[in-house]
Design a protein around this motif. Structure first.
Motif, PDB file in Angstrom:
ATOM      1  N   THR A   6       0.626  -1.434   0.336  1.00 44.62           N
ATOM      2  CA  THR A   6       0.413   0.159  -0.110  1.00 44.62           C
ATOM      3  C   THR A   6       0.878   1.004  -0.631  1.00 44.62           C
ATOM      4  O   THR A   6       2.018   0.938   0.722  1.00 44.62           O
ATOM      5  CB  THR A   6      -0.568   0.006   0.996  1.00 44.62           C
ATOM      6  OG1 THR A   6       0.022  -0.277   2.353  1.00 44.62           O
ATOM      7  CG2 THR A   6      -1.903  -1.310   0.975  1.00 44.62           C
ATOM      8  N   HIS A   7       0.182   1.885  -0.859  1.00 47.37           N
ATOM      9  CA  HIS A   7       1.089   3.862  -1.114  1.00 47.37           C
ATOM     10  C   HIS A   7       1.879   4.129   0.711  1.00 47.37           C
ATOM     11  O   HIS A   7      -0.031   3.999   1.007  1.00 47.37           O
ATOM     12  CB  HIS A   7       0.613   4.247  -1.997  1.00 47.37           C
ATOM     13  CG  HIS A   7       1.107   5.741  -2.480  1.00 47.37           C
ATOM     14  ND1 HIS A   7       1.518   6.488  -1.626  1.00 47.37           N
ATOM     15  CD2 HIS A   7       1.986   5.475  -3.079  1.00 47.37           C
ATOM     16  CE1 HIS A   7       2.013   7.899  -2.621  1.00 47.37           C
ATOM     17  NE2 HIS A   7       2.432   7.448  -3.207  1.00 47.37           N
ATOM     18  N   HIS A  10      -1.700   6.058   1.895  1.00 49.97           N
ATOM     19  CA  HIS A  10      -3.045   5.752   2.398  1.00 49.97           C
ATOM     20  C   HIS A  10      -2.831   5.210   4.172  1.00 49.97           C
ATOM     21  O   HIS A  10      -4.157   5.393   4.212  1.00 49.97           O
ATOM     22  CB  HIS A  10      -3.064   3.944   1.517  1.00 49.97           C
ATOM     23  CG  HIS A  10      -3.777   4.600   0.082  1.00 49.97           C
ATOM     24  ND1 HIS A  10      -3.187   3.858  -1.163  1.00 49.97           N
ATOM     25  CD2 HIS A  10      -4.769   4.790  -0.789  1.00 49.97           C
ATOM     26  CE1 HIS A  10      -3.508   3.999  -2.094  1.00 49.97           C
ATOM     27  NE2 HIS A  10      -4.678   5.016  -2.121  1.00 49.97           N
ATOM     28  N   GLN A  11      -1.474   4.969   4.187  1.00 48.70           N
ATOM     29  CA  GLN A  11      -1.223   4.162   5.578  1.00 48.70           C
ATOM     30  C   GLN A  11      -1.472   5.364   6.546  1.00 48.70           C
ATOM     31  O   GLN A  11      -1.948   5.534   7.303  1.00 48.70           O
ATOM     32  CB  GLN A  11       0.588   3.668   5.567  1.00 48.70           C
ATOM     33  CG  GLN A  11       0.350   2.396   5.316  1.00 48.70           C
ATOM     34  CD  GLN A  11       1.745   2.276   5.258  1.00 48.70           C
ATOM     35  OE1 GLN A  11       2.962   2.937   5.406  1.00 48.70           O
ATOM     36  NE2 GLN A  11       2.198   1.294   4.915  1.00 48.70           N
ATOM     37  N   ARG A  13      -3.101   8.042   5.557  1.00 50.14           N
ATOM     38  CA  ARG A  13      -5.040   8.281   5.622  1.00 50.14           C
ATOM     39  C   ARG A  13      -5.427   7.495   6.374  1.00 50.14           C
ATOM     40  O   ARG A  13      -6.633   7.769   7.860  1.00 50.14           O
ATOM     41  CB  ARG A  13      -5.258   8.097   4.026  1.00 50.14           C
ATOM     42  CG  ARG A  13      -6.998   8.948   4.080  1.00 50.14           C
ATOM     43  CD  ARG A  13      -7.639   8.579   2.905  1.00 50.14           C
ATOM     44  NE  ARG A  13      -6.289   9.722   1.988  1.00 50.14           N
ATOM     45  CZ  ARG A  13      -6.563   9.672   0.605  1.00 50.14           C
ATOM     46  NH1 ARG A  13      -7.290   8.800   0.199  1.00 50.14           N
ATOM     47  NH2 ARG A  13      -6.007  10.352  -0.189  1.00 50.14           N
ATOM     48  N   PHE A  14      -5.216   5.818   6.924  1.00 51.45           N
ATOM     49  CA  PHE A  14      -6.026   5.211   7.252  1.00 51.45           C
ATOM     50  C   PHE A  14      -5.713   5.865   8.702  1.00 51.45           C
ATOM     51  O   PHE A  14      -6.677   5.765  10.380  1.00 51.45           O
ATOM     52  CB  PHE A  14      -5.344   4.003   7.078  1.00 51.45           C
ATOM     53  CG  PHE A  14      -5.733   2.179   8.132  1.00 51.45           C
ATOM     54  CD1 PHE A  14      -7.166   2.105   7.946  1.00 51.45           C
ATOM     55  CD2 PHE A  14      -5.050   2.091   9.529  1.00 51.45           C
ATOM     56  CE1 PHE A  14      -8.196   1.296   8.645  1.00 51.45           C
ATOM     57  CE2 PHE A  14      -5.605   1.490  10.563  1.00 51.45           C
ATOM     58  CZ  PHE A  14      -6.749   0.914  10.211  1.00 51.45           C
TER      59      PHE A  14
END
Length: 55
Positions: A6-7, A10-11, A13-14
């Motif tokens: 995963t980019h 995205h980490q 944002r999560f």
């Protein structure tokens, strides 16, 4: 089955979404707790109608 990592965006944002979700859940628990306490103490009863009339 995903073979790509995963980019990093995205980490991050999560992590932010998880923080917002936990804050929202804590707020809901606090409001629910205050409501339960208020109802069980009897502060939520409607005013009693008076039977003595003026006219």
């Amino acid at each position: 089955m995903s073979l790509r990592q995963t980019h990093e965006l995205h980490q991050r944002r999560f992590g932010r979404n998880l923080g917002v979700a936990l804050t929202l859940a804590a707020f809901i628990v606090i409001i629910f707790g205050l409501t339960v306490v208020k109802v069980t103490r009897g502060d939520f009863e409607p005013p009693q109608a008076s039977t003595g009339g003026q006219g």
